[in-house]
Design a protein around this motif. Structure first.
Motif, short mmCIF file in Angstrom:
data_model
loop_
_atom_site.label_atom_id
_atom_site.label_comp_id
_atom_site.label_asym_id
_atom_site.label_seq_id
_atom_site.Cartn_x
_atom_site.Cartn_y
_atom_site.Cartn_z
N THR A 37 26.42 38.55 3.63
CA THR A 37 27.65 37.67 3.32
C THR A 37 28.13 36.63 4.49
OG1 THR A 37 27.97 40.74 3.45
CG2 THR A 37 29.83 39.26 3.97
N GLU A 38 27.86 37.37 5.81
CA GLU A 38 27.64 35.86 6.68
C GLU A 38 27.17 34.61 5.84
OE1 GLU A 38 26.70 36.77 10.42
OE2 GLU A 38 28.18 38.14 10.35
N LEU A 39 25.93 34.83 5.10
CA LEU A 39 25.17 33.74 4.29
C LEU A 39 25.84 33.13 3.55
CD1 LEU A 39 21.26 34.37 5.31
CD2 LEU A 39 22.41 32.83 6.56
N ARG A 40 26.10 34.63 2.55
CA ARG A 40 26.98 33.99 1.35
C ARG A 40 28.33 33.02 1.81
NH1 ARG A 40 26.70 39.37 -2.60
NH2 ARG A 40 24.91 38.89 -2.87
N GLU A 41 29.32 33.58 3.40
CA GLU A 41 30.21 32.73 3.17
C GLU A 41 30.27 30.63 3.56
OE1 GLU A 41 32.14 34.75 6.25
OE2 GLU A 41 33.34 36.67 4.95
N ARG A 42 28.46 31.33 4.70
CA ARG A 42 28.64 29.49 5.11
C ARG A 42 28.30 28.90 3.79
NH1 ARG A 42 24.90 30.61 10.39
NH2 ARG A 42 26.43 31.79 11.88
N ARG A 43 27.37 29.98 2.78
CA ARG A 43 27.07 28.56 1.51
C ARG A 43 28.16 28.49 0.93
NH1 ARG A 43 23.05 30.92 -3.33
NH2 ARG A 43 23.05 28.85 -4.79
N ALA A 44 29.02 29.54 0.69
CA ALA A 44 30.34 28.70 0.11
C ALA A 44 31.42 28.03 0.31
CB ALA A 44 31.66 29.92 0.05
N ALA A 45 31.11 27.93 1.60
CA ALA A 45 31.77 27.02 2.83
C ALA A 45 31.24 25.50 3.06
CB ALA A 45 31.69 26.90 4.40
N LEU A 46 29.94 25.18 2.76
CA LEU A 46 29.44 24.13 2.62
C LEU A 46 29.42 23.47 1.56
CD1 LEU A 46 25.47 25.31 3.91
CD2 LEU A 46 27.70 23.08 4.74
N GLU A 47 29.13 24.13 0.38
CA GLU A 47 29.67 23.57 -1.32
C GLU A 47 31.06 23.62 -1.50
OE1 GLU A 47 28.96 27.16 -3.99
OE2 GLU A 47 26.40 27.10 -3.32
N SER A 48 31.86 23.87 -1.08
CA SER A 48 33.29 23.54 -0.86
C SER A 48 33.33 22.18 -0.31
CB SER A 48 34.34 24.40 -0.13
OG SER A 48 35.77 24.43 -0.49
N SER A 49 32.87 22.02 1.07
CA SER A 49 32.98 20.90 2.02
C SER A 49 32.10 19.78 0.92
CB SER A 49 32.22 20.67 3.59
OG SER A 49 32.47 19.33 4.44
N ARG A 50 31.54 19.74 0.22
CA ARG A 50 30.74 18.79 -0.20
C ARG A 50 31.12 18.50 -1.52
NH1 ARG A 50 24.28 20.16 -2.99
NH2 ARG A 50 26.06 22.11 -3.89
N VAL A 51 32.18 19.92 -1.84
CA VAL A 51 33.25 19.50 -3.53
C VAL A 51 33.87 18.23 -2.70
CG1 VAL A 51 34.28 19.93 -5.09
CG2 VAL A 51 32.05 21.20 -4.63
#
Length: 261
Positions: free
Chosen positions: A32-46
């Protein structure tokens, strides 16, 4: 380490199940923590890409300040796509400043060389001065010509070199109109077979002409070669005087000499 012998078989199985469940829960939490980090990175890149596109499309093209220096024609146009932008190409023009030409002083004028083109024989041709032929009987039928002016023949049959010399003052009394004189003599002197005397007589003849008319050109002709076989048509029967053909040949030779001076 706890073994199954200490707790019994049932207790051991329960313990293993509990440990496995605990590890599964930890893995799920980690996932779950990894998915949250991945979502945060994608949001930051967008968000970064959106900001970049906004800057590219909304920034107006600033005009370059004009300098007082003269401008030359624009250099080659280049098209550069904006990073991350899929819209039309951005046209950029570069202007190069004209390089001032170095001021140089004008080259010095080339040196002038004065070349004399005066022909020392020009007075003979410009004033159409005449020529005279003076000699013994050999020149009786000689008729030379000039491009300009006339040629007068003075024949003294039987005269030697000194006899011809005695006639020079009377012939050259009007020396201003005489540009050249042809002296043909010596045929009557060769009979005496006195070579040194003949040389002195010719020298005296030439000095007489020079003292009488210093500006007159002097041409010495003759004596003619002696009679030889194969040249019968050039001489008369006496083998001394030129025939009509021989006189014409001698006239042509004298004419070419007079025209060359």
């Amino acid at each position: 380490m706890v073994t199954c012998k200490e707790y019994g078989l049932d207790s051991c199985c329960t313990f293993i199940q509990t440990a496995v469940k605990k590890q599964i829960q930890e893995l799920l939490v980690r996932q779950t923590e990894l998915r949250e980090r991945r979502a945060a990175l994608e949001s930051s890149r967008v968000s970064i890409q959106r900001d970049t596109n906004t800057l590219t499309t909304s920034t107006p093209c600033a005009s370059l300040p004009r300098s007082r220096a003269p401008w030359t024609r624009s250099s080659q146009v280049s098209f550069t796509p904006a990073p991350g932008h899929h819209g039309p190409w951005v046209q950029q023009q570069r202007k190069t400043r004209a390089r001032p030409r170095p001021r140089t002083s004008p080259p010095p004028p080339p040196p002038v060389f004065e070349i004399s083109t005066r022909n020392r024989f020009a007075p003979l041709r410009e004033t159409e001065r005449d020529a005279v032929i003076v000699g013994d009987s050999i020149v009786r039928y000689v008729r030379a010509t000039l491009a300009k002016g006339k040629v007068h023949t003075h024949c003294f049959p039987g005269a030697g070199v000194l006899d011809v010399s005695a006639q020079i003052p009377a012939i050259l009394k009007d020396s201003e109109s005489v540009g050249a004189i042809v002296l043909h003599g010596g045929v009557n002197d060769t009979k005496l077979r006195q070579t040194e005397v003949l040389k002195r007589d010719f020298s005296s003849l030439i000095e007489t002409v020079r003292s009488t008319s210093p500006a007159t050109r002097i041409i010495v002709s003759g004596p003619l070669p002696t009679y030889r076989r194969g040249h019968e048509r050039l001489f008369r029967a006496d083998g001394l005087h030129p025939s009509r053909v021989g006189a014409e040949l001698l006239s042509d030779n004298i004419s070419r000499t007079l025209r060359s001076i």
